[in-house]
Design an enzyme around this catalytic site. Sequence first.
Site, PDB file in Angstrom:
ATOM      1  N   ASN A   1       0.867  -1.182   0.000  1.00  0.00           N
ATOM      2  CA  ASN A   1       0.000   0.000   0.000  1.00  0.00           C
ATOM      3  C   ASN A   1       0.901   1.230   0.000  1.00  0.00           C
ATOM      4  O   ASN A   1       1.548   1.526   1.005  1.00  0.00           O
ATOM      5  CB  ASN A   1      -0.885  -0.028   1.261  1.00  0.00           C
ATOM      6  CG  ASN A   1      -1.672   1.260   1.433  1.00  0.00           C
ATOM      7  OD1 ASN A   1      -1.840   2.034   0.487  1.00  0.00           O
ATOM      8  ND2 ASN A   1      -2.169   1.487   2.639  1.00  0.00           N
ATOM      9  N   TRP A   2       0.933   1.906  -1.140  1.00  0.00           N
ATOM     10  CA  TRP A   2       1.865   3.047  -1.266  1.00  0.00           C
ATOM     11  C   TRP A   2       1.307   4.316  -0.643  1.00  0.00           C
ATOM     12  O   TRP A   2       2.007   5.333  -0.576  1.00  0.00           O
ATOM     13  CB  TRP A   2       2.186   3.285  -2.740  1.00  0.00           C
ATOM     14  CG  TRP A   2       2.934   2.165  -3.400  1.00  0.00           C
ATOM     15  CD1 TRP A   2       3.311   0.973  -2.836  1.00  0.00           C
ATOM     16  CD2 TRP A   2       3.404   2.125  -4.761  1.00  0.00           C
ATOM     17  NE1 TRP A   2       3.972   0.193  -3.757  1.00  0.00           N
ATOM     18  CE2 TRP A   2       4.041   0.880  -4.950  1.00  0.00           C
ATOM     19  CE3 TRP A   2       3.329   3.009  -5.838  1.00  0.00           C
ATOM     20  CZ2 TRP A   2       4.618   0.509  -6.168  1.00  0.00           C
ATOM     21  CZ3 TRP A   2       3.900   2.631  -7.061  1.00  0.00           C
ATOM     22  CH2 TRP A   2       4.544   1.397  -7.207  1.00  0.00           C
ATOM     23  N   LYS A   3       0.074   4.279  -0.213  1.00  0.00           N
ATOM     24  CA  LYS A   3      -0.571   5.456   0.411  1.00  0.00           C
ATOM     25  C   LYS A   3      -0.400   6.686  -0.492  1.00  0.00           C
ATOM     26  O   LYS A   3      -0.430   6.554  -1.704  1.00  0.00           O
ATOM     27  CB  LYS A   3      -0.002   5.696   1.817  1.00  0.00           C
ATOM     28  CG  LYS A   3       0.022   4.416   2.656  1.00  0.00           C
ATOM     29  CD  LYS A   3       0.251   4.684   4.110  1.00  0.00           C
ATOM     30  CE  LYS A   3       0.475   3.364   4.829  1.00  0.00           C
ATOM     31  NZ  LYS A   3       0.286   3.433   6.254  1.00  0.00           N
TER      32      LYS A   3
ATOM     33  N   HIS B   1      -9.345   0.749   5.297  1.00  0.00           N
ATOM     34  CA  HIS B   1      -7.995   0.930   5.853  1.00  0.00           C
ATOM     35  C   HIS B   1      -8.083   1.816   7.095  1.00  0.00           C
ATOM     36  O   HIS B   1      -8.910   2.722   7.168  1.00  0.00           O
ATOM     37  CB  HIS B   1      -7.066   1.555   4.806  1.00  0.00           C
ATOM     38  CG  HIS B   1      -5.639   1.569   5.255  1.00  0.00           C
ATOM     39  ND1 HIS B   1      -5.132   2.563   6.064  1.00  0.00           N
ATOM     40  CD2 HIS B   1      -4.631   0.692   5.052  1.00  0.00           C
ATOM     41  CE1 HIS B   1      -3.857   2.289   6.316  1.00  0.00           C
ATOM     42  NE2 HIS B   1      -3.524   1.166   5.713  1.00  0.00           N
TER      43      HIS B   1
ATOM     44  N   GLU C   1      -6.453   4.254   8.081  1.00  0.00           N
ATOM     45  CA  GLU C   1      -6.375   5.706   7.854  1.00  0.00           C
ATOM     46  C   GLU C   1      -7.711   6.237   7.338  1.00  0.00           C
ATOM     47  O   GLU C   1      -8.096   7.363   7.649  1.00  0.00           O
ATOM     48  CB  GLU C   1      -5.210   6.016   6.899  1.00  0.00           C
ATOM     49  CG  GLU C   1      -3.882   5.890   7.632  1.00  0.00           C
ATOM     50  CD  GLU C   1      -2.747   5.289   6.810  1.00  0.00           C
ATOM     51  OE1 GLU C   1      -2.784   5.381   5.573  1.00  0.00           O
ATOM     52  OE2 GLU C   1      -1.831   4.709   7.427  1.00  0.00           O
TER      53      GLU C   1
ATOM     54  N   GLU D   1      -5.000  -5.495  10.736  1.00  0.00           N
ATOM     55  CA  GLU D   1      -3.983  -4.459  10.906  1.00  0.00           C
ATOM     56  C   GLU D   1      -4.237  -3.711  12.212  1.00  0.00           C
ATOM     57  O   GLU D   1      -5.048  -2.777  12.243  1.00  0.00           O
ATOM     58  CB  GLU D   1      -4.050  -3.461   9.753  1.00  0.00           C
ATOM     59  CG  GLU D   1      -3.831  -4.076   8.393  1.00  0.00           C
ATOM     60  CD  GLU D   1      -3.317  -3.029   7.407  1.00  0.00           C
ATOM     61  OE1 GLU D   1      -2.187  -3.187   6.953  1.00  0.00           O
ATOM     62  OE2 GLU D   1      -4.028  -2.061   7.121  1.00  0.00           O
TER      63      GLU D   1
ATOM     64  N   GLY E   1       2.537   1.984  10.662  1.00  0.00           N
ATOM     65  CA  GLY E   1       3.420   3.133  10.477  1.00  0.00           C
ATOM     66  C   GLY E   1       4.134   3.560  11.742  1.00  0.00           C
ATOM     67  O   GLY E   1       4.693   4.651  11.805  1.00  0.00           O
TER      68      GLY E   1
ATOM     69  N   SER F   1       3.671  -2.447  10.237  1.00  0.00           N
ATOM     70  CA  SER F   1       5.134  -2.424  10.333  1.00  0.00           C
ATOM     71  C   SER F   1       5.794  -3.741   9.937  1.00  0.00           C
ATOM     72  O   SER F   1       6.767  -4.168  10.564  1.00  0.00           O
ATOM     73  CB  SER F   1       5.563  -1.988  11.741  1.00  0.00           C
ATOM     74  OG  SER F   1       5.083  -0.669  11.997  1.00  0.00           O
TER      75      SER F   1
ATOM     76  N   GLY G   1       2.907  -1.239   4.256  1.00  0.00           N
ATOM     77  CA  GLY G   1       2.882   0.183   3.922  1.00  0.00           C
ATOM     78  C   GLY G   1       4.301   0.682   3.670  1.00  0.00           C
ATOM     79  O   GLY G   1       4.838   0.556   2.568  1.00  0.00           O
ATOM     80  N   GLY G   2       4.912   1.235   4.704  1.00  0.00           N
ATOM     81  CA  GLY G   2       6.229   1.868   4.583  1.00  0.00           C
ATOM     82  C   GLY G   2       7.258   1.041   3.821  1.00  0.00           C
ATOM     83  O   GLY G   2       7.917   1.544   2.896  1.00  0.00           O
TER      84      GLY G   2
END
Length: 251
Positions: free
Chosen positions: A10-12, A96, A98, A167, A173, A213, A234-235
């Site tokens: 997930n590149w956000k 998600h 966020e 998640e 993150g 993470s 993600g990251g």
Amino acid sequence: MERIPLIAGNWKMHATIAEAERLAAAVVEAARGAAGREVMIAPPFTALPAVAKVVAGSKVALAGQNVCWEAQGAFTGEISPIMLRELGCSMAIVGHSERRHVFGEGDAMVNKRLRGALRFDLTPVLCVGETIEEREAGRTFEVLERQVRGGLAGVDLAVSPLVVAYEPVWAIGTGKTATISQAQEAHAHVRDLLGRLSQKKIAAQLRILYGGSVKPENADDLLRQPDIDGALVGGASLSPESFGRIINFQE
Ligand code: PEP
């Protein structure tokens, strides 16, 4: 039926078009030798047309980071399932953390998005997870149950392609990962719940990804757990080296 591990990135809200093309090319390369693994990336919407060209003919699937429930209409700021399909997406992330916690989306809206995705042949990735306050109050299972039941209301699991991602919000993150046993316990609970919502044998076929993470240093141990069928990253998905290593995790 065997559950093929799915490694999803997930590149956000990251990557210009040029950066996205380079990153996608590296993911295609990393995925090439990864037998028995499925790979998905969710770039920002702006990069989807360019990334679709890069991943064409490869084993890398494309996903929207979110999706509206309507095909078109007065929904400023949204993207429709038909638009995502036109851009080459076969999947869409819904719920998600966020979206839930920064943009205030609740289970009812997540359910509409998920059903909209299914209606237009996009496989939804339903994200669920508790906050740190909920975990510390001993409410993790209750929250997961509410989110899974709410997100899947009115959905027949026997005929719906679907992926669930556990998640924990406190691990997204933050660099904090759930321990292996916390993650496995939550996944087993979600699978049990999916079985209660349909049948045990259907739940046994559904993939449940872990997200929060995930990095090369913890991926192997997490992905060895019996109920962890992949990762939503993600990251670390923004680094070709890290994501490539996670795709090629050691069983
Ligand atoms: C995510 O965005 O779904 C996620 C799990 O992020 P990170 O890997 O950075 O925690």
